[in-house]
Design an enzyme around this catalytic site. Sequence first.
Site, PDB file in Angstrom:
ATOM      1  N   ASP A  20      -7.663 -12.083  21.313  1.00 18.33           N
ATOM      2  CA  ASP A  20      -7.575 -12.993  22.459  1.00 18.33           C
ATOM      3  C   ASP A  20      -6.160 -13.060  23.017  1.00 18.33           C
ATOM      4  O   ASP A  20      -5.774 -14.069  23.630  1.00 18.33           O
ATOM      5  CB  ASP A  20      -8.017 -14.400  22.023  1.00 18.33           C
ATOM      6  CG  ASP A  20      -7.121 -14.971  20.931  1.00 18.33           C
ATOM      7  OD1 ASP A  20      -6.561 -14.175  20.140  1.00 18.33           O
ATOM      8  OD2 ASP A  20      -6.973 -16.200  20.850  1.00 18.33           O
ATOM      9  N   THR A  25       0.792 -11.147  26.717  1.00 18.00           N
ATOM     10  CA  THR A  25       1.084 -10.688  25.350  1.00 18.00           C
ATOM     11  C   THR A  25       0.615  -9.257  25.118  1.00 18.00           C
ATOM     12  O   THR A  25       1.352  -8.429  24.575  1.00 18.00           O
ATOM     13  CB  THR A  25       0.423 -11.641  24.324  1.00 18.00           C
ATOM     14  OG1 THR A  25       0.931 -12.940  24.552  1.00 18.00           O
ATOM     15  CG2 THR A  25       0.692 -11.225  22.900  1.00 18.00           C
ATOM     16  N   LYS A  93     -10.637 -18.037  23.438  1.00 21.87           N
ATOM     17  CA  LYS A  93      -9.384 -18.815  23.480  1.00 21.87           C
ATOM     18  C   LYS A  93      -9.483 -19.742  24.678  1.00 21.87           C
ATOM     19  O   LYS A  93      -9.691 -19.270  25.804  1.00 21.87           O
ATOM     20  CB  LYS A  93      -8.217 -17.843  23.659  1.00 21.87           C
ATOM     21  CG  LYS A  93      -6.872 -18.447  23.981  1.00 21.87           C
ATOM     22  CD  LYS A  93      -5.930 -17.278  24.329  1.00 21.87           C
ATOM     23  CE  LYS A  93      -4.601 -17.734  24.879  1.00 21.87           C
ATOM     24  NZ  LYS A  93      -3.741 -18.270  23.837  1.00 21.87           N
ATOM     25  N   GLU A 175      -5.540 -24.690  15.836  1.00 20.92           N
ATOM     26  CA  GLU A 175      -4.490 -23.808  15.307  1.00 20.92           C
ATOM     27  C   GLU A 175      -3.099 -24.400  15.521  1.00 20.92           C
ATOM     28  O   GLU A 175      -2.470 -24.155  16.545  1.00 20.92           O
ATOM     29  CB  GLU A 175      -4.568 -22.418  15.970  1.00 20.92           C
ATOM     30  CG  GLU A 175      -3.537 -21.449  15.406  1.00 20.92           C
ATOM     31  CD  GLU A 175      -3.554 -20.075  16.076  1.00 20.92           C
ATOM     32  OE1 GLU A 175      -4.251 -19.901  17.107  1.00 20.92           O
ATOM     33  OE2 GLU A 175      -2.867 -19.180  15.577  1.00 20.92           O
ATOM     34  N   LYS A 217      -7.241 -23.280  11.674  1.00 26.91           N
ATOM     35  CA  LYS A 217      -6.592 -21.962  11.646  1.00 26.91           C
ATOM     36  C   LYS A 217      -5.113 -22.207  11.385  1.00 26.91           C
ATOM     37  O   LYS A 217      -4.436 -22.839  12.192  1.00 26.91           O
ATOM     38  CB  LYS A 217      -6.810 -21.234  12.978  1.00 26.91           C
ATOM     39  CG  LYS A 217      -6.078 -19.903  13.052  1.00 26.91           C
ATOM     40  CD  LYS A 217      -6.645 -18.977  14.101  1.00 26.91           C
ATOM     41  CE  LYS A 217      -5.792 -17.733  14.215  1.00 26.91           C
ATOM     42  NZ  LYS A 217      -6.425 -16.650  14.954  1.00 26.91           N
ATOM     43  N   SER A 258      -1.882 -14.327  10.930  1.00 25.86           N
ATOM     44  CA  SER A 258      -0.929 -13.514  10.169  1.00 25.86           C
ATOM     45  C   SER A 258       0.512 -13.773  10.586  1.00 25.86           C
ATOM     46  O   SER A 258       1.437 -13.479   9.812  1.00 25.86           O
ATOM     47  CB  SER A 258      -1.280 -12.028  10.258  1.00 25.86           C
ATOM     48  OG  SER A 258      -1.381 -11.578  11.584  1.00 25.86           O
ATOM     49  N   GLY A 260       2.915 -12.461  12.183  1.00 26.68           N
ATOM     50  CA  GLY A 260       3.982 -11.468  12.110  1.00 26.68           C
ATOM     51  C   GLY A 260       4.274 -10.991  10.683  1.00 26.68           C
ATOM     52  O   GLY A 260       5.180 -10.191  10.473  1.00 26.68           O
ATOM     53  N   SER A 289      -8.281 -14.843  10.193  1.00 23.29           N
ATOM     54  CA  SER A 289      -8.501 -14.725  11.641  1.00 23.29           C
ATOM     55  C   SER A 289      -7.243 -14.078  12.202  1.00 23.29           C
ATOM     56  O   SER A 289      -6.443 -14.714  12.879  1.00 23.29           O
ATOM     57  CB  SER A 289      -8.732 -16.114  12.244  1.00 23.29           C
ATOM     58  OG  SER A 289      -8.768 -16.033  13.652  1.00 23.29           O
ATOM     59  N   ARG A 292      -2.433  -9.450  14.659  1.00 20.69           N
ATOM     60  CA  ARG A 292      -1.521  -8.335  14.373  1.00 20.69           C
ATOM     61  C   ARG A 292      -1.796  -7.638  13.040  1.00 20.69           C
ATOM     62  O   ARG A 292      -1.725  -6.414  12.961  1.00 20.69           O
ATOM     63  CB  ARG A 292      -0.068  -8.832  14.447  1.00 20.69           C
ATOM     64  CG  ARG A 292       0.415  -9.000  15.867  1.00 20.69           C
ATOM     65  CD  ARG A 292       1.690  -9.792  15.939  1.00 20.69           C
ATOM     66  NE  ARG A 292       1.465 -11.207  15.656  1.00 20.69           N
ATOM     67  CZ  ARG A 292       2.426 -12.119  15.580  1.00 20.69           C
ATOM     68  NH1 ARG A 292       3.678 -11.755  15.771  1.00 20.69           N
ATOM     69  NH2 ARG A 292       2.141 -13.379  15.344  1.00 20.69           N
TER      70      ARG A 292
END
Length: 328
Positions: A20, A25, A93, A175, A217, A258, A260, A289, A292
Amino acid sequence: MTKDIINKIFQGHKGILAADESNKTIIKRLTALSVDGSEENITKYRNTLFGTNNLNNFISGIILYKDTLEKQQINGLKVPEFLMSKNIIPGIKVDGGLENFNDSDTESYTKGLAELKENCENYYKLGARFSKWRSVFFISTENSSPTDELIEKNTDDLASYAKISQEAGLVPFIEPEILRDGEHSIEETKEVFNRVFKSLFEKLTEKDVDFESLILKTSFVVSGSMLPEDDTKIVQKETVEIFKKYIPEKMGGIVFLSGGLTPEQSFSYLHAVIEESEKEGFLIPISFSYSRALQNNAMLHWSKNTDDVITTQEVFSKDLKKASDALQ
Ligand code: 13P
């Protein structure tokens, strides 16, 4: 109904693919790999991932960006229809991205509450069954971030979003991302987790959000990205300690972002946290979820030859399997 969605999300060692990324980005990520960030390339890249044969062995749902949900087609089908035909739940999203908070250089709040109800109702009609709203907390001792004002604003908005999303029939993924960027210690990260989670769970209770139909999240409790990698044992202990302190037992589930971390770190921390939770008798379903950690290797491979569908899917599959194995 929403309970069924949650059961499906966590069944059989599966997790969520976050695909998403906003246009801004994804264009940045493709451009960094010398691929033109055109609409055509974005669609081609995402369709390569979505078309992976055994995707459903590892993935129960995909978070989509609105353009993908509304406009994109794959094999002559709208993306949500295509995913449903593969037994994958489409998610969306729903936040409107970040905006500076009180003219601060380090703090931002999340836009999109005004139009949220209408958007959620529309996305439900288009096939989405869960949603995501991300807010971020940057840690900086120098700037005293995050401030209490920001925590109040972002957690209040996360709880309002969760309520609106549930009313529209979409399972909310709240999140609150506590960012790794910087040189803060794991103790400082933990202190921010304490402040954010305390306020967040109070707001969710105040606004009468149904915890059973709610997914958190979250990031792992780790030190800043400029410090050496954390020992897995410390991450698992600190993360589960925070969970046990704040998360009600009836919560629908928890998934990790994650943030990064490398794919290997993301998979090993995930496995360790699940192990520790079981040991501690904390029995809320936990999964991943990731964006990257699941996509970086596949995107890098694809960027070298954007027509190489098969090998890109093989690279992607390998990381999906590693993530799924981490749940076992
Ligand atoms: P990362 O796994 O790359 O942190 O992305 C997850 C996500 O959905 C951020 O909102």
